[in-house]
Motif scaffolding. Structure first.
Motif, PDB file in Angstrom:
ATOM      1  N   GLY A 272       5.192  14.981 -12.571  1.00  0.00           N
ATOM      2  CA  GLY A 272       4.391  15.114 -13.773  1.00  0.00           C
ATOM      3  C   GLY A 272       4.503  13.955 -14.744  1.00  0.00           C
ATOM      4  N   ILE A 273       4.418  14.286 -16.040  1.00  0.00           N
ATOM      5  CA  ILE A 273       4.318  13.280 -17.101  1.00  0.00           C
ATOM      6  C   ILE A 273       5.504  12.314 -17.095  1.00  0.00           C
ATOM      7  CG2 ILE A 273       4.282  12.952 -19.594  1.00  0.00           C
ATOM      8  CD1 ILE A 273       2.747  15.560 -19.838  1.00  0.00           C
ATOM      9  N   LYS A 274       6.715  12.850 -16.835  1.00  0.00           N
ATOM     10  CA  LYS A 274       7.896  11.990 -16.913  1.00  0.00           C
ATOM     11  C   LYS A 274       7.916  10.924 -15.819  1.00  0.00           C
ATOM     12  CE  LYS A 274      10.792  15.282 -14.336  1.00  0.00           C
ATOM     13  NZ  LYS A 274      12.026  16.098 -14.394  1.00  0.00           N
ATOM     14  N   ALA A 275       7.030  11.071 -14.802  1.00  0.00           N
ATOM     15  CA  ALA A 275       6.983  10.083 -13.721  1.00  0.00           C
ATOM     16  C   ALA A 275       5.791   9.144 -13.859  1.00  0.00           C
ATOM     17  CB  ALA A 275       6.932  10.786 -12.370  1.00  0.00           C
ATOM     18  N   LEU A 276       5.036   9.259 -14.949  1.00  0.00           N
ATOM     19  CA  LEU A 276       3.867   8.388 -15.125  1.00  0.00           C
ATOM     20  C   LEU A 276       4.274   6.925 -15.241  1.00  0.00           C
ATOM     21  CD1 LEU A 276       1.626  10.465 -17.587  1.00  0.00           C
ATOM     22  CD2 LEU A 276       1.279  10.062 -15.142  1.00  0.00           C
ATOM     23  N   LYS A 277       5.477   6.676 -15.718  1.00  0.00           N
ATOM     24  CA  LYS A 277       5.918   5.286 -15.896  1.00  0.00           C
ATOM     25  C   LYS A 277       5.952   4.518 -14.581  1.00  0.00           C
ATOM     26  CE  LYS A 277      10.892   6.323 -15.650  1.00  0.00           C
ATOM     27  NZ  LYS A 277      12.209   6.187 -16.324  1.00  0.00           N
ATOM     28  N   TYR A 278       6.096   5.244 -13.464  1.00  0.00           N
ATOM     29  CA  TYR A 278       6.188   4.553 -12.175  1.00  0.00           C
ATOM     30  C   TYR A 278       4.830   4.034 -11.710  1.00  0.00           C
ATOM     31  CZ  TYR A 278      10.547   7.190 -12.289  1.00  0.00           C
ATOM     32  OH  TYR A 278      11.748   7.732 -12.673  1.00  0.00           O
ATOM     33  N   LEU A 279       3.750   4.588 -12.273  1.00  0.00           N
ATOM     34  CA  LEU A 279       2.411   4.131 -11.884  1.00  0.00           C
ATOM     35  C   LEU A 279       2.146   2.717 -12.370  1.00  0.00           C
ATOM     36  CD1 LEU A 279       0.232   7.315 -12.506  1.00  0.00           C
ATOM     37  CD2 LEU A 279       0.915   6.327 -10.319  1.00  0.00           C
ATOM     38  N   SER A 280       2.856   2.295 -13.412  1.00  0.00           N
ATOM     39  CA  SER A 280       2.645   0.958 -13.957  1.00  0.00           C
ATOM     40  C   SER A 280       3.451  -0.100 -13.213  1.00  0.00           C
ATOM     41  CB  SER A 280       3.014   0.937 -15.446  1.00  0.00           C
ATOM     42  OG  SER A 280       4.387   1.279 -15.608  1.00  0.00           O
ATOM     43  N   VAL A 281       4.301   0.371 -12.300  1.00  0.00           N
ATOM     44  CA  VAL A 281       5.126  -0.580 -11.552  1.00  0.00           C
ATOM     45  C   VAL A 281       4.262  -1.314 -10.546  1.00  0.00           C
ATOM     46  CG1 VAL A 281       7.060  -0.823  -9.976  1.00  0.00           C
ATOM     47  CG2 VAL A 281       7.203   0.802 -11.868  1.00  0.00           C
ATOM     48  N   ASP A 282       4.337  -2.619 -10.557  1.00  0.00           N
ATOM     49  CA  ASP A 282       3.531  -3.425  -9.634  1.00  0.00           C
ATOM     50  C   ASP A 282       4.099  -3.334  -8.231  1.00  0.00           C
ATOM     51  OD1 ASP A 282       2.721  -6.966  -9.399  1.00  0.00           O
ATOM     52  OD2 ASP A 282       1.862  -5.206  -8.428  1.00  0.00           O
TER      53      ASP A 282
ATOM     54  N   ILE B  23       0.833  -1.209   0.000  1.00  0.00           N
ATOM     55  CA  ILE B  23       0.000   0.000   0.000  1.00  0.00           C
ATOM     56  C   ILE B  23       0.865   1.255   0.000  1.00  0.00           C
ATOM     57  CG2 ILE B  23      -1.614   1.356   1.402  1.00  0.00           C
ATOM     58  CD1 ILE B  23      -2.863  -1.304   2.290  1.00  0.00           C
ATOM     59  N   LEU B  24       1.910   1.249   0.832  1.00  0.00           N
ATOM     60  CA  LEU B  24       2.802   2.406   0.902  1.00  0.00           C
ATOM     61  C   LEU B  24       3.543   2.609  -0.412  1.00  0.00           C
ATOM     62  CD1 LEU B  24       4.301   1.932   4.494  1.00  0.00           C
ATOM     63  CD2 LEU B  24       2.548   3.555   3.786  1.00  0.00           C
ATOM     64  N   LYS B  25       3.911   1.527  -1.098  1.00  0.00           N
ATOM     65  CA  LYS B  25       4.556   1.625  -2.404  1.00  0.00           C
ATOM     66  C   LYS B  25       3.636   2.328  -3.397  1.00  0.00           C
ATOM     67  CE  LYS B  25       6.279  -2.221  -3.994  1.00  0.00           C
ATOM     68  NZ  LYS B  25       6.460  -3.674  -4.234  1.00  0.00           N
ATOM     69  N   GLY B  26       2.370   1.919  -3.400  1.00  0.00           N
ATOM     70  CA  GLY B  26       1.418   2.540  -4.317  1.00  0.00           C
ATOM     71  C   GLY B  26       1.241   4.022  -4.037  1.00  0.00           C
ATOM     72  N   GLU B  27       1.156   4.380  -2.763  1.00  0.00           N
ATOM     73  CA  GLU B  27       1.007   5.790  -2.394  1.00  0.00           C
ATOM     74  C   GLU B  27       2.235   6.591  -2.808  1.00  0.00           C
ATOM     75  OE1 GLU B  27       0.260   5.703   1.763  1.00  0.00           O
ATOM     76  OE2 GLU B  27      -1.820   5.005   1.563  1.00  0.00           O
ATOM     77  N   PHE B  28       3.417   6.012  -2.626  1.00  0.00           N
ATOM     78  CA  PHE B  28       4.646   6.720  -3.007  1.00  0.00           C
ATOM     79  C   PHE B  28       4.688   6.958  -4.510  1.00  0.00           C
ATOM     80  CE2 PHE B  28       8.987   6.309  -4.700  1.00  0.00           C
ATOM     81  CZ  PHE B  28       9.590   7.412  -4.100  1.00  0.00           C
ATOM     82  N   GLN B  29       4.327   5.946  -5.280  1.00  0.00           N
ATOM     83  CA  GLN B  29       4.349   6.079  -6.739  1.00  0.00           C
ATOM     84  C   GLN B  29       3.379   7.156  -7.209  1.00  0.00           C
ATOM     85  OE1 GLN B  29       3.454   2.016  -7.567  1.00  0.00           O
ATOM     86  NE2 GLN B  29       5.592   1.343  -7.508  1.00  0.00           N
ATOM     87  N   ARG B  30       2.201   7.232  -6.601  1.00  0.00           N
ATOM     88  CA  ARG B  30       1.244   8.275  -6.967  1.00  0.00           C
ATOM     89  C   ARG B  30       1.770   9.657  -6.592  1.00  0.00           C
ATOM     90  NH1 ARG B  30      -2.257   4.102  -5.384  1.00  0.00           N
ATOM     91  NH2 ARG B  30      -2.435   4.904  -3.241  1.00  0.00           N
ATOM     92  N   ASP B  31       2.398   9.741  -5.411  1.00  0.00           N
ATOM     93  CA  ASP B  31       2.957  11.028  -4.986  1.00  0.00           C
ATOM     94  C   ASP B  31       4.074  11.471  -5.926  1.00  0.00           C
ATOM     95  OD1 ASP B  31       1.235  11.043  -2.861  1.00  0.00           O
ATOM     96  OD2 ASP B  31       2.711  10.357  -1.380  1.00  0.00           O
TER      97      ASP B  31
END
Length: 726
Positions: free
Chosen positions: A716-726, A702-710
């Motif tokens: 911005g856009i250049k960090a969108l790739k991290y949202l796909s990380v499981d 859960i904390l990983k997901g929150e960090f990736q969203r933050d």
């Protein structure tokens, strides 16, 4: 006042009667005091003369009047207080009477601020101050304001300590020692405290002009009672009494310790300045600074230097102006040093007020109760300072401890991950530079090794010191008791004590998780070189890595480009390893199976982006791309983002940091001739919890997901790739 004296006229007869009894010959009184039968004989005792019968009858009358007086006084405490204050004003020389008067006074109002001044300089003195402060906080019931006359080192340490300690109703102020050195540096001083041992002389000038009184304490004292009891003694100072002191308990000022001993002039046995009451307002009115300077200049013409620092000058002043001194009862400064008579100050534990270890030998002094005093001192030394954060009900005007509570309460307690979220907000009490620290020079390409550890990794320190000769910043996560174990361990190690370029920063243990990223950030905050090597305590750097990195930093243009230099990591499963002296030897050990690439069998994602196959033959630095779960050990500039403190214990603490470096556009460059080797050890408590607790693993996800969203929101856009990380 006349009306009050009239009120007590009946008691005059009682006092006269007591004087009559006191005039009885000593031999008769000894006879009467043999036992109760002779003390109160019957009137029919034919063996008694008429004179003796009259005396006994008179004693009974006096006793009855005395009992009646006690009863009346107990019914009206205010009358007793006024009577005692009147007696104290007319008989200032009777210190024991004044002591009783003080004890009978009402307590200090619970919200009255008590001011305490302490001179503190250097790394080691701050450790003593902490023990002193603990003893004050343990008993106190009033708001406190500590005034530190300190050098830059002590101010840095104590400011951080009190900021993170966050004790309710405690204020601190600092006054630079350099500003008062011109007032005292001209005095030749043979005392081991140096120029700082003279600085108490300047307090009336240094402390704020609207501050009227202060308690002054040496760093080597321990309180055994509420400091408010000492504060209220200010009320009985009369006339120009401006300095409260305890008589010296050694024969120093009597000049009898050795042949040709010439101490400074003193009144009788002189006074000890480890505990002082200063009426600042009175001292300013009488021109204190000029007074002591003139006397010191005169005495130095024949005595040449001071031996006991400020104490010699205080005593010389009091010798000429005895009206300045108020004699504190000796319980307020029980002096434990050689050749003292401190045992005469107490008969019961309840008598003790302040214990003073006023000897260079400190805890090794000779005293028949020294074990008792040592245990008292060690109790505060190892006492959990977090327990002293209690509030003073009815006095709280500050936000101390409130902000943290509000933030934590924002998290729903029925959240399964509440413990993780709440501990992220903890501010851990921190003592920077627990041991001496000194860096002689820093070059433009200098690099500091950054580490963190807990008590179970302490044995790695000496090996690290032998493998890395450069500066090191270490955050140590320990309890108060463990910090003392570390101190004893360090002081017993020639390897550790020979190094002054290692900053040891104690972060005191609190909570149930190991705050790994909090610790890293504390260490990073104290890095003084332009660059730092972010590693872990269980990795040994190759021999010569420090010098190699200082050469690699300018070659890779780290000063002008966003780069992170990757130091390849390897591991051994052998506790005893013939450490490779070169890359050639390391490759041979890899081929023989003595060494392995780090975590290749349990966590290959962590380091496979390093591209070990390429590294084997590389002779120049090469760039690698960030990949999922990449967590190399890197050399970076000091101004990088800090670690994310939501990650506690085991899991994603380094991965998240490398991910943010990638989001900021850092290039990862692998160094071809550098390496570190992980040494085997027992699993940590946190990794054991991770493996055994499904809730732990769930919350980490859960904390990983929150960090990736933050991260995506932040970059911005250049960090969108991290949202796909499981």
């Amino acid at each position: 006042m006349l009306d009050e004296l009239k009120m007590f006229r009946p008691r005059k007869k009682v006092l006269i009667a007591l004087l009559i009894v006191g005039a009885i010959p000593v031999c008769l009184m000894m006879y009467l005091l043999v036992n109760e039968d002779t003390l109160y004989p019957t009137y029919n005792d034919k063996s008694m003369s008429q004179t003796e019968l009259k005396i006994v009858e008179r004693m009974h009358e006096v006793e009855e009047q005395n009992l009646a007086l006690r009863k009346q006084l107990s019914q009206n405490q205010n009358e007793l207080l006024r009577l005692q204050m009147t007696l104290a004003a007319t008989n200032d020389s009777n210190s024991s009477a004044k002591f009783k008067c003080v004890n009978a006074e009402p307590d200090v109002p619970k919200c009255e601020v008590i001011h305490v001044a302490i001179v503190c300089a250097g790394h080691n003195a701050t450790r003593d101050v902490v023990t002193l402060i603990k003893s004050v906080l343990f008993y106190r019931r009033n708001p406190l304001h500590f005034h530190f006359l300190s050098d830059d080192v002590a101010e840095l340490i104590l400011r951080k300590l009190f900021q993170t300690w966050n004790v309710a109703e405690v204020q601190i102020s600092f006054y630079p020692a350099d500003s008062v050195k011109p007032d005292i540096s001209w005095i030749p001083n043979r005392h081991y405290s140096g120029v700082y041992g003279l600085m108490k002389l300047t307090l009336p000038k240094t402390l704020p002009s609207d501050m009227n009184k202060v308690i002054v304490l040496d760093t080597d004292v321990t309180l055994a009672t509420d400091i408010a009891e000492l504060w209220k003694i200010f009320r009985v100072l009369r006339g120009k009494q401006a300095i409260g002191l305890v008589e010296n308990q050694s024969d120093w000022y009597l000049g009898k310790l050795w042949k040709n001993h010439r101490p400074w002039p003193a009144l009788g046995r002189g006074f000890n300045t480890g505990v002082i009451l200063l009426d600042l307002k009175m001292l300013r009115e009488i021109g204190w600074m000029q007074m002591w300077r003139l006397i010191a200049e005169k005495e130095l013409m024949s005595l040449l230097s001071v031996s006991l620092a400020d104490q010699d000058i205080f005593n010389a002043v009091i010798k000429q102006h005895d009206y300045l001194v108020y004699r504190l009862p000796c319980q307020w400064n029980v002096q434990l040093s050689m050749n003292t008579q401190s045992e005469q100050c107490y008969s019961e534990v309840s008598d003790l007020k302040i214990i003073h270890w006023n000897s260079p030998m400190k805890l090794k002094v000779k005293n028949k109760h020294v074990e008792f005093f040592r245990n008292m001192y060690l109790t505060f030394l190892e006492y959990d300072g977090n327990l002293l954060r209690r509030e003073l009900f009815g006095c709280s005007n500050s936000t101390s401890n409130q902000t943290q509570d509000v933030v934590i309460n924002d998290h729903l307690e029925d959240d399964d991950c509440y413990d993780f979220r709440s501990e992220r907000e903890l501010v851990h009490r921190t003592h920077l530079y627990y041991l001496d620290y000194k860096v002689s020079s820093i070059s433009e390409d200098d690099v500091t090794l950054v580490l963190q550890l807990s008590m179970d990794r302490l044995q790695m320190l000496e090996m690290i010191c032998k493998h890395w000769e450069g500066p090191i910043a270490i955050a140590l996560y320990m309890s108060d008791a463990e910090a003392q174990q570390f101190l004893r361990y360090a002081m017993g190690s020639e390897t550790i004590m020979s190094r002054k370029n290692i900053g040891y920063h104690i972060v005191y243990r609190e909570g149930q998780f190991y705050p790994v990223n909090y610790l890293r950030n504390i260490a990073i905050s104290q890095v003084r070189t332009p660059y730092m090597f972010l590693s872990d305590i269980d990795f040994l750097p190759m021999y010569g890595l420090y010098e190699y990195l200082k050469k690699a930093i300018p070659m890779t243009e780290l000063a002008t480009h966003k780069k992170a230099l990757v130091v390849p990591a390897f591991e051994t499963q052998r506790y005893r390893l013939q450490f490779p002296k070169s890359k050639t030897e390391l490759l041979s050990m890899l081929d023989m199976g003595t060494l392995f690439t780090f975590r290749y069998h349990v966590w290959p994602k962590g380091h496979e982006s390093t591209n070990f196959a390429k590294w084997r033959t590389a002779t120049t630095p090469y760039t690698v791309r960030w990949a999922l779960d990449f967590e190399p050990y890197v050399v970076v500039a000091k101004d990088i983002p800090l670690y994310d403190q939501r990650f506690l214990g085991f899991g994603w603490n380094k991965v998240s940091h490398i991910m943010e470096l990638d989001a900021q556009g850092y290039e990862f460059v692998v160094l071809p001739n550098a390496f570190i080797i992980h040494m085997p050890h027992a699993p940590s408590f946190d990794i054991a919890k991770f493996r055994s607790s499904s809730l732990y693993r769930k919350c980490l996800k859960i904390l990983k997901g929150e960090f990736q969203r933050d991260l995506s929101k932040k970059y911005g856009i250049k960090a969108l790739k991290y949202l796909s990380v499981d």
